[in-house]
Motif scaffolding. Structure first.
Motif, PDB file in Angstrom:
ATOM      1  N   LEU A 184       0.816  -1.214   0.000  1.00 25.79           N
ATOM      2  CA  LEU A 184       0.000   0.000   0.000  1.00 25.79           C
ATOM      3  C   LEU A 184       0.847   1.261   0.000  1.00 25.79           C
ATOM      4  N   GLU A 185       2.072   1.178   0.506  1.00 29.71           N
ATOM      5  CA  GLU A 185       2.947   2.349   0.506  1.00 29.71           C
ATOM      6  C   GLU A 185       3.367   2.754  -0.899  1.00 29.71           C
ATOM      7  N   ARG A 186       3.239   1.824  -1.850  1.00 26.89           N
ATOM      8  CA  ARG A 186       3.619   2.116  -3.232  1.00 26.89           C
ATOM      9  C   ARG A 186       2.416   1.960  -4.164  1.00 26.89           C
ATOM     10  N   LEU A 187       1.221   2.245  -3.635  1.00 31.26           N
ATOM     11  CA  LEU A 187      -0.010   2.141  -4.414  1.00 31.26           C
ATOM     12  C   LEU A 187      -0.661   3.512  -4.538  1.00 31.26           C
ATOM     13  N   VAL A 188      -0.965   3.926  -5.768  1.00 33.29           N
ATOM     14  CA  VAL A 188      -1.677   5.176  -6.034  1.00 33.29           C
ATOM     15  C   VAL A 188      -3.069   4.828  -6.554  1.00 33.29           C
ATOM     16  N   LEU A 189      -4.105   5.359  -5.889  1.00 34.94           N
ATOM     17  CA  LEU A 189      -5.484   5.092  -6.296  1.00 34.94           C
ATOM     18  C   LEU A 189      -6.130   6.382  -6.794  1.00 34.94           C
ATOM     19  N   VAL A 190      -6.740   6.293  -7.969  1.00 35.50           N
ATOM     20  CA  VAL A 190      -7.539   7.403  -8.505  1.00 35.50           C
ATOM     21  C   VAL A 190      -8.906   6.803  -8.860  1.00 35.50           C
ATOM     22  N   PRO A 191      -9.789   6.648  -7.856  1.00 35.27           N
ATOM     23  CA  PRO A 191     -11.049   5.930  -8.092  1.00 35.27           C
ATOM     24  C   PRO A 191     -11.966   6.603  -9.104  1.00 35.27           C
ATOM     25  N   GLU A 192     -12.034   7.940  -9.081  1.00 38.62           N
ATOM     26  CA  GLU A 192     -12.952   8.668  -9.963  1.00 38.62           C
ATOM     27  C   GLU A 192     -12.160   9.723 -10.740  1.00 38.62           C
ATOM     28  N   PRO A 193     -11.534   9.350 -11.835  1.00 40.26           N
ATOM     29  CA  PRO A 193     -10.704  10.310 -12.578  1.00 40.26           C
ATOM     30  C   PRO A 193     -11.498  11.310 -13.411  1.00 40.26           C
ATOM     31  N   GLY A 194     -12.792  11.067 -13.569  1.00 41.71           N
ATOM     32  CA  GLY A 194     -13.616  11.987 -14.347  1.00 41.71           C
ATOM     33  C   GLY A 194     -13.417  11.835 -15.844  1.00 41.71           C
ATOM     34  N   ARG A 195     -13.806  12.872 -16.577  1.00 37.93           N
ATOM     35  CA  ARG A 195     -13.791  12.800 -18.041  1.00 37.93           C
ATOM     36  C   ARG A 195     -12.385  12.801 -18.610  1.00 37.93           C
ATOM     37  N   GLN A 196     -11.407  13.264 -17.832  1.00 38.17           N
ATOM     38  CA  GLN A 196     -10.021  13.314 -18.304  1.00 38.17           C
ATOM     39  C   GLN A 196      -9.235  12.073 -17.875  1.00 38.17           C
ATOM     40  N   TRP A 197      -9.927  10.930 -17.784  1.00 40.27           N
ATOM     41  CA  TRP A 197      -9.291   9.715 -17.252  1.00 40.27           C
ATOM     42  C   TRP A 197      -8.082   9.293 -18.094  1.00 40.27           C
ATOM     43  N   LEU A 198      -8.160   9.465 -19.406  1.00 39.30           N
ATOM     44  CA  LEU A 198      -7.050   9.034 -20.249  1.00 39.30           C
ATOM     45  C   LEU A 198      -5.818   9.918 -20.027  1.00 39.30           C
ATOM     46  N   ALA A 199      -6.042  11.214 -19.825  1.00 39.98           N
ATOM     47  CA  ALA A 199      -4.928  12.113 -19.522  1.00 39.98           C
ATOM     48  C   ALA A 199      -4.309  11.761 -18.172  1.00 39.98           C
ATOM     49  N   VAL A 200      -5.150  11.343 -17.216  1.00 38.34           N
ATOM     50  CA  VAL A 200      -4.644  10.924 -15.909  1.00 38.34           C
ATOM     51  C   VAL A 200      -3.748   9.695 -16.060  1.00 38.34           C
ATOM     52  N   VAL A 201      -4.194   8.733 -16.867  1.00 46.49           N
ATOM     53  CA  VAL A 201      -3.402   7.524 -17.103  1.00 46.49           C
ATOM     54  C   VAL A 201      -2.066   7.882 -17.736  1.00 46.49           C
ATOM     55  N   ALA A 202      -2.080   8.755 -18.739  1.00 49.35           N
ATOM     56  CA  ALA A 202      -0.845   9.146 -19.419  1.00 49.35           C
ATOM     57  C   ALA A 202       0.116   9.828 -18.449  1.00 49.35           C
ATOM     58  N   ALA A 203      -0.414  10.702 -17.585  1.00 51.51           N
ATOM     59  CA  ALA A 203       0.450  11.398 -16.634  1.00 51.51           C
ATOM     60  C   ALA A 203       1.056  10.430 -15.625  1.00 51.51           C
ATOM     61  N   LEU A 204       0.257   9.479 -15.152  1.00 49.18           N
ATOM     62  CA  LEU A 204       0.768   8.496 -14.197  1.00 49.18           C
ATOM     63  C   LEU A 204       1.831   7.604 -14.838  1.00 49.18           C
ATOM     64  N   ALA A 205       1.613   7.236 -16.100  1.00 45.47           N
ATOM     65  CA  ALA A 205       2.570   6.359 -16.791  1.00 45.47           C
ATOM     66  C   ALA A 205       3.934   7.015 -16.956  1.00 45.47           C
ATOM     67  N   ASP A 206       3.997   8.337 -16.839  1.00 45.06           N
ATOM     68  CA  ASP A 206       5.281   9.028 -16.918  1.00 45.06           C
ATOM     69  C   ASP A 206       6.158   8.743 -15.704  1.00 45.06           C
ATOM     70  N   VAL A 207       5.521   8.429 -14.564  1.00 44.12           N
ATOM     71  CA  VAL A 207       6.293   8.304 -13.326  1.00 44.12           C
ATOM     72  C   VAL A 207       6.082   6.984 -12.588  1.00 44.12           C
ATOM     73  N   ILE A 208       5.064   6.226 -12.974  1.00 41.04           N
ATOM     74  CA  ILE A 208       4.753   4.966 -12.293  1.00 41.04           C
ATOM     75  C   ILE A 208       4.879   3.824 -13.296  1.00 41.04           C
ATOM     76  N   PRO A 209       5.629   2.770 -12.970  1.00 43.58           N
ATOM     77  CA  PRO A 209       5.945   1.747 -13.967  1.00 43.58           C
ATOM     78  C   PRO A 209       4.800   0.817 -14.339  1.00 43.58           C
ATOM     79  N   VAL A 210       3.798   0.631 -13.461  1.00 43.89           N
ATOM     80  CA  VAL A 210       2.679  -0.253 -13.782  1.00 43.89           C
ATOM     81  C   VAL A 210       1.379   0.468 -13.428  1.00 43.89           C
ATOM     82  N   VAL A 211       0.522   0.663 -14.426  1.00 44.97           N
ATOM     83  CA  VAL A 211      -0.739   1.383 -14.237  1.00 44.97           C
ATOM     84  C   VAL A 211      -1.884   0.492 -14.693  1.00 44.97           C
ATOM     85  N   ALA A 212      -2.918   0.369 -13.851  1.00 46.77           N
ATOM     86  CA  ALA A 212      -4.132  -0.360 -14.222  1.00 46.77           C
ATOM     87  C   ALA A 212      -5.270   0.636 -14.370  1.00 46.77           C
TER      88      ALA A 212
END
Length: 251
Positions: free
Chosen positions: A101-129
């Protein structure tokens, strides 16, 4: 040679570009030379190359537990993981399955910009679901795929994703532990089907325990765990088909 009809409208031209990009991406083979991401051995016979790979996209449909199983080993190895658009993703269950859990980032409700959120996270986090909030256009998927390759990130999509390098899905499922209406649920046995590019284009099936009695993940019964590609039900006749209603709650 067949010539396409003229594309007069901008919308038609964009749709044609999207179609061509998807076809080109689909003809590209999975880049097995990319670095492997630590993956649970239960998935060795299902994923191209035997593991998750940096810079690739894997669909994991039909079960939140399946997504957790794919995240658990990368997390336990020291990698950060992120989960987007999955409000039912329980932290208690994640911790029991080995996700740190110390290395887990949760974004339960990213809203309409969910794809931009995924792209931004992928810049700094190695595995994104992510669970896609809507249909992903092939052009959008292609741009994100290039970003994943550049950053060496891995995307696990809990839904349809154009040009995915591999696709996993739960076909059959059965919980064990209840006897004649009483007792405790202690493990779930599932049939997971998989398809990918290149040599993995032919669909494969494996019978797994997600989770087993120790809240881990394992291949069921035999060493290979493989279910015949043309007769999955015969090899797992006691398992119940997964229906849409099962997904109204965490699986």
């Amino acid at each position: 040679m067949t010539l396409a009809a003229p594309l007069h409208s901008p919308t038609a031209r964009l749709e044609r570009v999207d179609e061509l990009q998807a076809r080109i991406q689909g003809m590209q083979s999975t880049r097995l030379e990319t670095r492997a991401v630590p993956t649970h051995p239960a998935f060795a016979g299902l994923l191209p190359g035997g593991s998750l790979r940096e810079g690739t996209v894997v669909e994991a449909q039909g079960s939140t537990t399946l997504v957790m199983a794919l995240l658990a080993t990368p997390s336990a190895s020291g990698r950060w993981v992120a989960v987007v658009g999955m409000p039912e993703f329980g932290v208690e269950a994640a911790a029991r399955f080995g996700i740190e859990l110390e290395r887990l980032v949760l974004v339960p409700e990213p809203g309409r910009q969910w794809l931009a959120v995924v792209a931004a996270l992928a810049d700094v986090i190695p595995v994104v679901a992510v669970r896609p909030a809507q249909r992903v256009a092939p052009a959008e998927a292609s741009r994100l795929a290039a970003r994943l390759r550049e950053r060496g990130a891995t995307l696990i999509a809990a839904g349809a994703w154009p040009g995915a390098d591999a696709s996993l899905g739960v076909e059959l499922s059965e919980w064990h532990g209840l006897e004649l209406g009483h007792g405790l649920l202690d493990e779930r046995e599932v049939v997971v089907s998989a398809a990918g590019r290149g040599g993995f284009a032919k669909r494969r099936r494996s019978r797994l325990r997600l989770p087993d009695r120790a809240l881990g993940f394992a291949v069921a019964d035999d060493a290979s765990g493989e279910v015949g590609p043309t007769h999955p039900v015969a090899a797992a006749s006691r398992l119940a088909p997964v229906i849409h209603a099962d997904f109204a709650r965490p699986a």
